[in-house]
Write a protein that holds these residues in place. Structure first.
Motif, short mmCIF file in Angstrom:
data_model
loop_
_atom_site.label_atom_id
_atom_site.label_comp_id
_atom_site.label_asym_id
_atom_site.label_seq_id
_atom_site.Cartn_x
_atom_site.Cartn_y
_atom_site.Cartn_z
N ALA A 202 53.34 -75.94 47.45
CA ALA A 202 53.37 -75.11 46.24
C ALA A 202 54.51 -74.11 46.27
O ALA A 202 54.94 -73.64 47.33
CB ALA A 202 52.05 -74.37 46.08
N ASN A 203 54.99 -73.77 45.06
CA ASN A 203 55.88 -72.64 44.85
C ASN A 203 55.06 -71.55 44.18
O ASN A 203 54.55 -71.74 43.07
CB ASN A 203 57.05 -73.02 43.93
CG ASN A 203 57.91 -74.12 44.51
OD1 ASN A 203 58.18 -74.13 45.70
ND2 ASN A 203 58.34 -75.04 43.66
N PHE A 204 54.89 -70.42 44.85
CA PHE A 204 54.03 -69.35 44.36
C PHE A 204 54.83 -68.25 43.66
O PHE A 204 55.88 -67.83 44.14
CB PHE A 204 53.26 -68.70 45.51
CG PHE A 204 52.10 -69.51 46.01
CD1 PHE A 204 50.92 -69.58 45.29
CD2 PHE A 204 52.19 -70.22 47.20
CE1 PHE A 204 49.85 -70.32 45.75
CE2 PHE A 204 51.14 -70.96 47.68
CZ PHE A 204 49.96 -71.02 46.95
N THR A 205 54.29 -67.79 42.53
CA THR A 205 54.68 -66.52 41.93
C THR A 205 53.40 -65.71 41.81
O THR A 205 52.50 -66.07 41.03
CB THR A 205 55.32 -66.71 40.54
OG1 THR A 205 56.49 -67.51 40.67
CG2 THR A 205 55.71 -65.37 39.94
N ILE A 206 53.29 -64.65 42.60
CA ILE A 206 52.06 -63.86 42.68
C ILE A 206 52.41 -62.42 42.32
O ILE A 206 53.33 -61.84 42.90
CB ILE A 206 51.45 -63.91 44.10
CG1 ILE A 206 51.36 -65.36 44.60
CG2 ILE A 206 50.08 -63.25 44.13
CD1 ILE A 206 51.18 -65.47 46.09
N SER A 207 51.68 -61.84 41.36
CA SER A 207 52.05 -60.49 40.95
C SER A 207 50.84 -59.69 40.48
O SER A 207 49.88 -60.23 39.95
CB SER A 207 53.09 -60.53 39.83
OG SER A 207 52.57 -61.16 38.68
N GLU A 212 46.52 -54.95 44.63
CA GLU A 212 47.16 -55.36 45.87
C GLU A 212 47.06 -56.88 46.02
O GLU A 212 46.22 -57.53 45.36
CB GLU A 212 46.50 -54.69 47.09
CG GLU A 212 46.54 -53.17 47.08
CD GLU A 212 47.94 -52.60 47.30
OE1 GLU A 212 48.85 -53.37 47.65
OE2 GLU A 212 48.11 -51.39 47.10
N ILE A 213 47.90 -57.45 46.88
CA ILE A 213 47.89 -58.88 47.17
C ILE A 213 47.50 -59.08 48.64
O ILE A 213 48.13 -58.50 49.52
CB ILE A 213 49.26 -59.52 46.90
CG1 ILE A 213 49.66 -59.34 45.43
CG2 ILE A 213 49.24 -61.00 47.26
CD1 ILE A 213 51.08 -59.76 45.12
N SER A 255 43.19 -56.83 41.95
CA SER A 255 43.82 -57.31 43.18
C SER A 255 43.69 -58.82 43.28
O SER A 255 42.84 -59.44 42.63
CB SER A 255 43.17 -56.64 44.41
OG SER A 255 43.51 -55.27 44.46
N ILE A 256 44.52 -59.42 44.14
CA ILE A 256 44.57 -60.86 44.30
C ILE A 256 44.28 -61.21 45.76
O ILE A 256 44.87 -60.62 46.67
CB ILE A 256 45.94 -61.42 43.88
CG1 ILE A 256 46.17 -61.16 42.38
CG2 ILE A 256 46.05 -62.91 44.18
CD1 ILE A 256 47.58 -61.49 41.91
N TYR A 257 43.37 -62.17 45.97
CA TYR A 257 42.98 -62.61 47.31
C TYR A 257 43.18 -64.11 47.40
O TYR A 257 42.56 -64.87 46.64
CB TYR A 257 41.52 -62.26 47.58
CG TYR A 257 41.16 -60.81 47.31
CD1 TYR A 257 41.19 -59.88 48.35
CD2 TYR A 257 40.85 -60.37 46.03
CE1 TYR A 257 40.87 -58.55 48.11
CE2 TYR A 257 40.53 -59.05 45.78
CZ TYR A 257 40.55 -58.13 46.82
OH TYR A 257 40.25 -56.81 46.58
#
Length: 261
Positions: A202-207, A212-213, A255-257
Motif C-alpha cells: 500500500a501507499n498510505f496518506t494518513i492525516s 494523533e496518529i 485520532s487514527i490507530y
C-alpha cells in the motif's frame, strides 16, 4: 376417537409450524439481483453481509415492535411519496442499474440485515440524526458509504471502498486488500481504528488536523523537506511492503490507530 384426536393434534402442530414459518417470512424480503448497484438510503441501523446466492435478502430483525392502535389498517407513507412495499418498513424501487432501498419511517422501523451477492456494489447514504450504526461483514465487492451520525464497522472487508462520516467513528479489520482501486476512509469528528494485514502492499496518506496518529505497521515514511512549519496538521505519507494500492485515511478532529493483523 383416539385416531381423530391424533389427527386433530397433528393438524394443530402443522398449523402452528406454518404460522411460525409465515411469521419468519414476514420479516424478510428478497430481491433478485446479482449485479449492479444497490443504493440504500436512511436506514438507521443496518448490517451488510456477503451472500452466497444470486439475490439480495433483507431481514428486519426487529419487526415485532408495537404499532399504534390508530395506525392499524393504514399504510406507512412519507413526504417523498414513498410507501412500504416490502412489509418490513422499507420501499424498494428497481432501476435499470440495480435497485434503491429507502427507509419509510423517520425514526426507524427496525434493525436490518442485508445479504448482498459478490457482484453487487453497495452504496449507503444516511444523513439522519436518528441513525445509529452501519456495518459491513465479509464484503469483497465495492462499498461507498456516506453518513452524518453513523458509526461505521468493517469486518473482513477487502475494498475498494470510499467511507465518509461526519460525527461517527470508523473501526474494524481488513481481509486481503484488493489492489485494483483506491481506498478512502474519512471521519470529520470521529476516531479511526483499523487492523491491516501485514502483507498488504500500500501507499498510505494518513492525516489528522487535531488528533494523533498511532501505528505498529511497518510503514516507510517519506520525510518532507518543508522549510515552513505546518501547525494544526499531522500528515504521513509512506509505503508498506514497497507500495501498492493507494489508501487515504483521514480524520479532522479525531485520532487514527493502524494495527497489525
Amino acid at each position: 376417537m383416539k385416531k381423530l384426536k391424533l389427527i386433530g393434534l397433528t393438524c394443530l402442530v402443522i398449523a402452528l409450524g406454518l404460522g411460525q414459518i409465515n411469521a419468519q417470512n414476514s420479516n424478510e424480503y428478497k430481491l433478485d439481483m446479482s449485479s449492479g448497484k444497490l443504493i440504500v438510503k436512511e436506514l438507521d441501523e443496518v448490517e451488510f453481509e456477503a451472500s452466497s446466492n444470486g439475490s439480495v435478502t433483507i431481514t428486519n430483525r426487529d419487526n415485532d415492535r408495537e404499532k399504534s392502535e390508530r395506525a392499524k389498517g393504514l399504510r406507512l407513507i412519507n413526504g417523498l411519496g414513498l410507501e412500504d412495499n416490502t412489509g418490513i418498513g422499507l420501499n424498494v424501487e428497481k432501476t435499470s442499474g440495480g435497485a434503491t432501498i429507502n427507509q419509510i419511517s423517520r425514526t426507524g422501523s427496525g434493525e436490518y440485515l442485508i445479504k448482498v451477492p459478490k457482484g453487487v456494489t453497495i452504496v449507503f447514504e444516511n444523513g439522519s440524526v436518528y441513525s445509529k450504526s452501519v456495518s459491513f461483514k465479509n464484503i469483497n465487492s465495492e462499498i461507498e458509504a456516506t453518513t452524518t451520525h453513523c458509526d461505521v464497522r468493517l469486518e473482513n472487508v477487502t475494498g475498494p471502498m470510499t467511507i465518509s462520516t461526519v460525527h461517527g467513528d470508523i473501526d474494524g479489520a481488513f481481509g486481503t486488500i484488493n489492489q485494483s482501486n483506491p481506498i478512502s476512509i474519512i471521519s470529520s469528528h470521529g476516531d479511526i481504528d483499523l487492523s491491516i494485514p501485514i502483507a498488504t502492499k500500500a501507499n498510505f496518506t494518513i492525516s489528522t488536523n487535531w488528533g494523533e496518529i498511532y501505528s505498529d505497521l511497518e510503514i516507510e515514511i517519506e520525510k518532507t523537506a518543508d522549510s515552513m512549519k505546518r501547525y494544526n496538521q499531522n500528515k504521513v505519507n509512506g509505503k508498506m511492503n514497497g507500495g501498492g494500492v493507494n489508501m487515504n485515511i483521514s480524520s479532522t478532529h479525531g485520532s487514527i490507530y493502524l494495527r497489525k493483523k
